[in-house]
Enzyme design. Structure first.
Site, PDB file in Angstrom:
ATOM      1  N   CYS A  58      25.084  34.944  20.589  1.00 14.24           N
ATOM      2  CA  CYS A  58      25.235  33.852  21.544  1.00 14.24           C
ATOM      3  C   CYS A  58      26.733  33.610  21.779  1.00 14.24           C
ATOM      4  O   CYS A  58      27.581  34.020  20.978  1.00 14.24           O
ATOM      5  CB  CYS A  58      24.608  32.584  20.995  1.00 14.24           C
ATOM      6  SG  CYS A  58      22.825  32.683  20.754  1.00 14.24           S
ATOM      7  N   GLU A  60      28.397  30.952  21.383  1.00 16.06           N
ATOM      8  CA  GLU A  60      29.010  30.194  20.295  1.00 16.06           C
ATOM      9  C   GLU A  60      29.437  31.122  19.159  1.00 16.06           C
ATOM     10  O   GLU A  60      30.524  30.959  18.598  1.00 16.06           O
ATOM     11  CB  GLU A  60      28.033  29.145  19.745  1.00 16.06           C
ATOM     12  CG  GLU A  60      27.688  28.044  20.733  1.00 16.06           C
ATOM     13  CD  GLU A  60      26.444  28.343  21.562  1.00 16.06           C
ATOM     14  OE1 GLU A  60      25.822  27.386  22.046  1.00 16.06           O
ATOM     15  OE2 GLU A  60      26.087  29.534  21.732  1.00 16.06           O
ATOM     16  N   CYS A  92      21.371  26.929  20.404  1.00 18.54           N
ATOM     17  CA  CYS A  92      20.080  27.309  19.827  1.00 18.54           C
ATOM     18  C   CYS A  92      20.088  26.971  18.332  1.00 18.54           C
ATOM     19  O   CYS A  92      21.124  26.624  17.760  1.00 18.54           O
ATOM     20  CB  CYS A  92      19.809  28.797  20.041  1.00 18.54           C
ATOM     21  SG  CYS A  92      20.816  29.906  19.017  1.00 18.54           S
ATOM     22  N   TYR A 129      19.187  22.856   6.001  1.00 22.01           N
ATOM     23  CA  TYR A 129      19.685  23.540   4.816  1.00 22.01           C
ATOM     24  C   TYR A 129      21.198  23.496   4.908  1.00 22.01           C
ATOM     25  O   TYR A 129      21.772  23.785   5.961  1.00 22.01           O
ATOM     26  CB  TYR A 129      19.209  24.993   4.794  1.00 22.01           C
ATOM     27  CG  TYR A 129      19.912  25.793   3.729  1.00 22.01           C
ATOM     28  CD1 TYR A 129      19.484  25.732   2.407  1.00 22.01           C
ATOM     29  CD2 TYR A 129      21.026  26.563   4.033  1.00 22.01           C
ATOM     30  CE1 TYR A 129      20.146  26.444   1.419  1.00 22.01           C
ATOM     31  CE2 TYR A 129      21.688  27.275   3.050  1.00 22.01           C
ATOM     32  CZ  TYR A 129      21.243  27.203   1.750  1.00 22.01           C
ATOM     33  OH  TYR A 129      21.893  27.895   0.773  1.00 22.01           O
TER      34      TYR A 129
END
Length: 145
Positions: A58, A60, A92, A129
């Site tokens: 992606c 990012e 995402c 997490y």
């Protein structure tokens, strides 16, 4: 009030940089999202997604790599903008997790009903997490018992 205005102007600048990048270099299905990020020193780093049928990074993630390549290891704000006038896009799930892991205090500009605004990456991943080194002092680290 002036600090809020400064943040809004800085966020708008990142959105504009990412928008110009995706308009100039978006290439059909291969490059449909651009990302711009600012580091603590004020440098802006950019990237484009790389689509491939086997998957691909992606925008990012490309930007995180580009930032590391120029020694920008402390990103403070990031935004993704879609091609074809789609505007600001939220990251995402994978990118949210990577951003949290590498930059647990980064602000992520997301679209809202009132317009784009930066939110802490932790707000995008409730009950996420977290790597041990990032979870100390986290906003959601209080013991619920």
């Amino acid at each position: 009030m002036t600090a809020d205005l400064d943040h809004e102007l800085a966020d708008r600048e990142l959105i504009d940089v990412a928008t110009r990048l995706v308009v100039a270099h978006g290439k059909g299905d291969n490059h449909t999202v651009a990302c711009a990020a600012r580091d603590r020193d004020g440098r802006i780093v950019t990237g484009l997604n790389v689509y491939h049928f086997t998957g691909g990074p992606c925008a990012e993630l490309v930007t995180i790599g580009a930032a590391a390549a120029v020694g920008a290891y402390d990103l403070v704000t990031v935004v993704a903008v879609g091609s074809d006038g789609r505007g600001v896009l939220p990251p995402c799930g994978r990118c949210r997790q990577v951003l949290l892991d590498y930059f647990p205090r980064v602000g992520v500009i997301v679209p809202t009903e009132e317009g784009p605004r930066a939110v802490p990456v932790r707000e995008l991943l409730p009950y996420a997490y977290e790597l041990a080194q990032n979870s100390e002092g986290a906003a959601n680290s209080e013991d619920p018992a």
